[in-house]
Design an enzyme around this catalytic site. Structure first.
Site, PDB file in Angstrom:
ATOM      1  N   VAL A   1       0.900  -1.147   0.000  1.00 19.15           N
ATOM      2  CA  VAL A   1       0.000   0.000   0.000  1.00 19.15           C
ATOM      3  C   VAL A   1       0.943   1.201   0.000  1.00 19.15           C
ATOM      4  O   VAL A   1       1.509   1.549   1.037  1.00 19.15           O
ATOM      5  CB  VAL A   1      -0.945  -0.007   1.218  1.00 19.15           C
ATOM      6  CG1 VAL A   1      -1.831   1.233   1.223  1.00 19.15           C
ATOM      7  CG2 VAL A   1      -1.799  -1.282   1.225  1.00 19.15           C
ATOM      8  N   PRO A   2       1.170   1.797  -1.164  1.00 13.73           N
ATOM      9  CA  PRO A   2       2.307   2.693  -1.370  1.00 13.73           C
ATOM     10  C   PRO A   2       2.126   4.115  -0.823  1.00 13.73           C
ATOM     11  O   PRO A   2       2.086   5.091  -1.583  1.00 13.73           O
ATOM     12  CB  PRO A   2       2.471   2.688  -2.888  1.00 13.73           C
ATOM     13  CG  PRO A   2       1.079   2.496  -3.394  1.00 13.73           C
ATOM     14  CD  PRO A   2       0.435   1.567  -2.408  1.00 13.73           C
ATOM     15  N   CYS A   3       2.091   4.242   0.468  1.00 18.52           N
ATOM     16  CA  CYS A   3       1.976   5.572   1.067  1.00 18.52           C
ATOM     17  C   CYS A   3       3.207   6.424   0.772  1.00 18.52           C
ATOM     18  O   CYS A   3       3.148   7.644   0.889  1.00 18.52           O
ATOM     19  CB  CYS A   3       1.713   5.474   2.569  1.00 18.52           C
ATOM     20  SG  CYS A   3       2.875   4.466   3.469  1.00 18.52           S
ATOM     21  N   HIS A   4       4.297   5.793   0.339  1.00 20.93           N
ATOM     22  CA  HIS A   4       5.491   6.570  -0.027  1.00 20.93           C
ATOM     23  C   HIS A   4       5.241   7.439  -1.259  1.00 20.93           C
ATOM     24  O   HIS A   4       5.984   8.379  -1.497  1.00 20.93           O
ATOM     25  CB  HIS A   4       6.695   5.641  -0.251  1.00 20.93           C
ATOM     26  CG  HIS A   4       6.524   4.674  -1.377  1.00 20.93           C
ATOM     27  ND1 HIS A   4       5.885   3.460  -1.213  1.00 20.93           N
ATOM     28  CD2 HIS A   4       6.884   4.748  -2.684  1.00 20.93           C
ATOM     29  CE1 HIS A   4       5.877   2.819  -2.383  1.00 20.93           C
ATOM     30  NE2 HIS A   4       6.478   3.580  -3.291  1.00 20.93           N
ATOM     31  N   ARG A   5       4.177   7.176  -2.008  1.00 24.24           N
ATOM     32  CA  ARG A   5       3.876   7.953  -3.215  1.00 24.24           C
ATOM     33  C   ARG A   5       3.069   9.217  -2.919  1.00 24.24           C
ATOM     34  O   ARG A   5       2.699   9.939  -3.829  1.00 24.24           O
ATOM     35  CB  ARG A   5       3.119   7.080  -4.217  1.00 24.24           C
ATOM     36  CG  ARG A   5       3.956   5.918  -4.719  1.00 24.24           C
ATOM     37  CD  ARG A   5       3.204   5.036  -5.682  1.00 24.24           C
ATOM     38  NE  ARG A   5       3.982   3.824  -5.940  1.00 24.24           N
ATOM     39  CZ  ARG A   5       3.452   2.668  -6.299  1.00 24.24           C
ATOM     40  NH1 ARG A   5       2.144   2.556  -6.467  1.00 24.24           N
ATOM     41  NH2 ARG A   5       4.223   1.621  -6.488  1.00 24.24           N
TER      42      ARG A   5
END
Length: 171
Positions: free
Chosen positions: A133-137
């Site tokens: 779940v790419p919260c880094h984006r």
């Protein structure tokens, strides 16, 4: 039983936790117990055991690191949260690798009003399954990288990895 595997990555160890083939936690730490303690008590009740290979989730990480940026998208996962948080987490998974958006845009993509940017930030902060779940984006509108549970150097590495590969696949 919650099964754990620690995988090496260029930005440090990545721990994956799985229950019955579904990823329930993942994060950049060498300590599975650290991830396990973030799980809801109903999952902690199953106990924790390290395994050599979780199969598909572990292979997806290796494929992602080798340049297949969509590899993480096919992994089954679940994490707790209200219906609003689930909408935000689903919208997070739909942000393409190699791109970034702001918290307000994430809220909009989840069908929430722009004023829900704070809820979007909270969903990112409580995300148990990075980088699937790419919260880094998600980046702050004020600029910079903002915060990241595993540190901004990890966030920066992930974004650089994805951007470089996304650009080469377009050429």
């Amino acid at each position: 039983m919650i099964e754990a595997q620690v995988l090496p990555t260029p930005t440090g160890p990545l721990t994956l936790l799985s229950h019955e083939g579904v990823v329930v936690a993942a994060g950049f730490t060498a300590d599975p117990h650290q991830m396990f303690l973030r799980l809801p008590s109903r999952l902690q009740a199953y106990g924790l055991r390290r395994v050599e290979d979780l199969g598909h989730p572990a292979q997806a990480v290796r494929d992602y690191l080798d340049g297949e940026l969509t590899a993480l998208d096919s992994v089954a996962l679940t994490q707790p949260g209200t219906p609003t948080r689930q909408r935000l987490l689903t919208a997070l998974r739909e942000v393409p690798a190699g791109t970034t958006i702001g918290y307000a845009e994430l809220a909009e993509r989840a069908g929430l009003p722009r004023t829900a940017a704070r809820a979007a930030g909270a969903a990112c902060a409580q995300n148990l399954i990075a980088p699937f779940v790419p919260c880094h984006r998600i980046l702050p509108s004020a600029g910079g990288f903002g915060g990241y549970y595993y540190g901004t150097p990890v966030k920066q590495w992930l974004l650089t990895h994805e951007k470089a590969l996304a650009q080469t696949s377009v050429l």
